[in-house]
Design a protein around this motif. Structure first.
Motif, mmCIF file in Angstrom:
data_model
loop_
_atom_site.group_PDB
_atom_site.id
_atom_site.type_symbol
_atom_site.label_atom_id
_atom_site.label_comp_id
_atom_site.label_asym_id
_atom_site.label_seq_id
_atom_site.Cartn_x
_atom_site.Cartn_y
_atom_site.Cartn_z
ATOM 1 N N THR A 87 -29.168 -36.069 -15.241
ATOM 2 C CA THR A 87 -29.589 -36.211 -13.846
ATOM 3 C C THR A 87 -28.476 -36.942 -13.097
ATOM 4 O OG1 THR A 87 -30.701 -38.316 -14.305
ATOM 5 C CG2 THR A 87 -32.037 -36.327 -14.450
ATOM 6 N N LEU A 136 -21.934 -33.057 -9.801
ATOM 7 C CA LEU A 136 -22.831 -33.135 -10.954
ATOM 8 C C LEU A 136 -22.266 -32.361 -12.140
ATOM 9 C CD1 LEU A 136 -25.458 -34.085 -12.229
ATOM 10 C CD2 LEU A 136 -26.627 -32.152 -11.148
ATOM 11 N N GLU A 137 -21.587 -31.237 -11.868
ATOM 12 C CA GLU A 137 -21.064 -30.435 -12.975
ATOM 13 C C GLU A 137 -19.988 -31.184 -13.759
ATOM 14 O OE1 GLU A 137 -19.038 -28.674 -9.176
ATOM 15 O OE2 GLU A 137 -20.941 -29.625 -9.749
ATOM 16 N N ALA A 143 -21.953 -33.591 -15.930
ATOM 17 C CA ALA A 143 -22.610 -32.824 -16.999
ATOM 18 C C ALA A 143 -21.604 -32.441 -18.085
ATOM 19 C CB ALA A 143 -23.265 -31.571 -16.422
ATOM 20 N N GLU A 197 -33.254 -28.714 -16.859
ATOM 21 C CA GLU A 197 -32.487 -27.602 -16.290
ATOM 22 C C GLU A 197 -30.989 -27.840 -16.314
ATOM 23 O OE1 GLU A 197 -33.836 -26.419 -12.422
ATOM 24 O OE2 GLU A 197 -35.930 -26.278 -13.052
ATOM 25 N N GLU A 198 -30.571 -29.065 -16.008
ATOM 26 C CA GLU A 198 -29.123 -29.340 -15.973
ATOM 27 C C GLU A 198 -28.510 -29.261 -17.373
ATOM 28 O OE1 GLU A 198 -27.311 -29.384 -13.380
ATOM 29 O OE2 GLU A 198 -28.947 -29.416 -11.922
ATOM 30 N N THR A 199 -29.260 -29.665 -18.383
ATOM 31 C CA THR A 199 -28.764 -29.532 -19.761
ATOM 32 C C THR A 199 -28.598 -28.059 -20.111
ATOM 33 O OG1 THR A 199 -29.775 -31.607 -20.490
ATOM 34 C CG2 THR A 199 -29.298 -29.982 -22.196
ATOM 35 N N LYS A 259 -28.164 -25.571 -18.118
ATOM 36 C CA LYS A 259 -27.060 -25.025 -17.319
ATOM 37 C C LYS A 259 -25.713 -25.412 -17.940
ATOM 38 C CE LYS A 259 -27.810 -25.553 -12.908
ATOM 39 N NZ LYS A 259 -27.772 -26.236 -11.573
#
Length: 462
Positions: free
Chosen positions: A196, A207-208, A211, A234-236, A238
């Motif tokens: 997050t 954010l990318e 991540a 979701e971010e994981t 992605k």
């Protein structure tokens, strides 16, 4: 992308007896690295641009390691064969830029220490929950009789323990800042809890980029290793796209059944890593309550099952675990009002989890150093659960702007004592006063522990 091939330049380690290791930052990790580097025969120099705390000065003096405080002597630092960097120093710091320009390897304490131990590692990262999950995992492994240490972003430094102990296993809490300077390091079991927005000021507010840093937890893993991750994040998911995973994968979810991993069904956790070897436990039996802690317990439980620990040990450990200080810590009940210390909530997502677990009306104490926070995700919870916000920080404008339509009362305060007293007067019997700042603490406090301790002291003075 094949995760066996780290795309970041992999620095060659310095060899003892012929080189100088410079350590930037003289906190827990820096002094631990100095202890290990000296033991391994390196010439060691420690440099801290800030003022070194007395206990760390004393430790360096006892080791007879030369150091400087309040400055960086560039000539000496730029002659290093290798530099071990404190996680708190950003890549944009002038001295780091100069080291990189000269081609001098800059690594983390974790990277350096791992070269000198054959111990296996459980490495836990994520924007939220990593301290709790690390402590719970360590608790389970220790109760099962494993010879295990706890290090990383928590407790005594990994390097110091490698120098002084001989553990077979380590549970390591790993931050993105540590991961940024880890190259050859490999986790035997890696855990990614969630991704997050956090620390975006260190990642060009993208954010990318953050991540991608978190995904370094799986670098160099092989088919003999394990990767545990949240299938609901979701971010994981992605961030995993396009990555060729080498390790065995064990997802966990509270929304859907998982064939190999963990899931929640009818308020019961199911963990299955091998056929016919299922672990089940009612969430009502867990020491850690709240939705976020179901995830944390699942992750720790999968680690335990991957290590083939006995179900009885896992169940007992998950039931009797005591959580970390400053994380949803019950301080006192005064005049029928509960006071909860969640000072470790230094980002918006942590505060979301805290509010989500509240079952009463809340007077929320929040604020501090804003790290590019997006408060939108809190608006629904604030609207439905929070009756007043007490701001604790030097600049509270963004909190006012975010929530002025959701709560009737928003008050500014500039000390833990003032915030606590005002919150007490705003609350009534049956309410909860929750310190969950969603921000870093450095404007008014030394760190989140200092903020939490001052809050607890203020509560006891009511």
């Amino acid at each position: 992308m094949n995760t066996n091939q780290n795309t970041t330049n992999n620095p060659q380690p310095a060899m003892a007896g012929q080189s100088c290791v410079v350590i930037l930052g003289a906190g827990e990790s820096g002094v631990g690295a100095a202890r290990l580097a000296q033991q391994k025969g390196f010439d060691v120099f420690v440099s801290d641009f800030g003022i070194i705390a007395d206990k760390y000065k004393a430790a360096l003096e006892k080791l007879s390691v030369p150091f400087e405080s309040g400055q960086h002597t560039e000539e000496r630092i730029l002659n290093a064969t290798e530099v071990i960097k404190s996680p708190g120093i950003p890549a944009t710091a002038p001295i780091i830029k100069k080291l990189v320009a000269k081609g001098i390897p800059v690594v983390s304490e974790i990277e350096f220490a791992k070269r000198y131990t054959n111990a296996k590692t459980v490495c836990i990262t994520g924007s939220n929950g990593k301290s709790t999950t690390s402590l719970l995992t360590y608790h389970i492994l220790k109760n099962a009789g494993l010879n295990v240490g706890l290090a990383g972003n928590i407790g005594k430094s990994f390097a110091a323990q490698v120098a002084e102990e001989s553990f077979d296993w380590y549970v390591l809490e790993i931050s993105s800042f540590m991961l940024d300077n880890m190259f050859a390091f490999k986790a035997d079991i890696s855990v990614l809890l969630n991704i997050t927005p956090d620390h975006l000021d260190r990642y060009d507010y993208k954010l990318e980029n953050y991540a991608a840093s978190k995904m370094r937890i799986i670098q160099n893993q092989t088919a003999n290793d394990a990767f545990i991750y949240c299938a609901d994040d979701e971010e994981t998911l992605k961030a995993m796209e396009g990555i060729e995973l080498q390790a065995k994968t064990y997802p966990f979810s509270i929304f859907k059944a998982i064939e190999k991993g963990a899931y929640l069904e009818n308020d019961t956790i199911h963990i299955l890593t091998e056929p016919n070897k299922e672990f089940t436990m009612s969430i009502s039996e867990l020491a850690l309550q709240g939705k976020h802690n179901i995830y944390n317990s699942m992750a720790s439980g999968i680690v335990a099952k991957v290590l083939e620990l006995r179900n009885e040990t896992i169940r007992e450990s998950m039931a009797n675990f005591k959580n970390i200080e400053h994380r949803l810590e019950h301080v006192a009940k005064i005049s029928g009002i509960d006071f909860i210390n969640d000072s470790k909530a230094t980002n918006v997502n942590s505060t979301w989890y805290a509010l989500e677990s509240m079952t009463t009306d809340v007077v929320l104490i929040m604020g501090g150093v804003d790290k590019g926070n997006d408060y939108n995700m809190l608006k629904d919870l604030v609207h439905s659960k929070v009756k007043a916000i007490v701001c604790l920080g030097k600049d509270n404008k963004r909190i006012h702007d975010a929530f002025e339509d959701d709560v009737e009362v928003i008050v500014n305060t500039f000390s833990a004592e003032e915030a606590t007293q005002i919150a007490f007067h705003l609350a009534k019997r049956g309410d909860t006063v929750l310190l969950s700042p969603a921000c870093a603490s450095f404007d008014l406090f030394k760190n989140y522990e200092d903020r939490g301790n001052q809050f607890k002291a203020a509560v006891k003075e009511l």
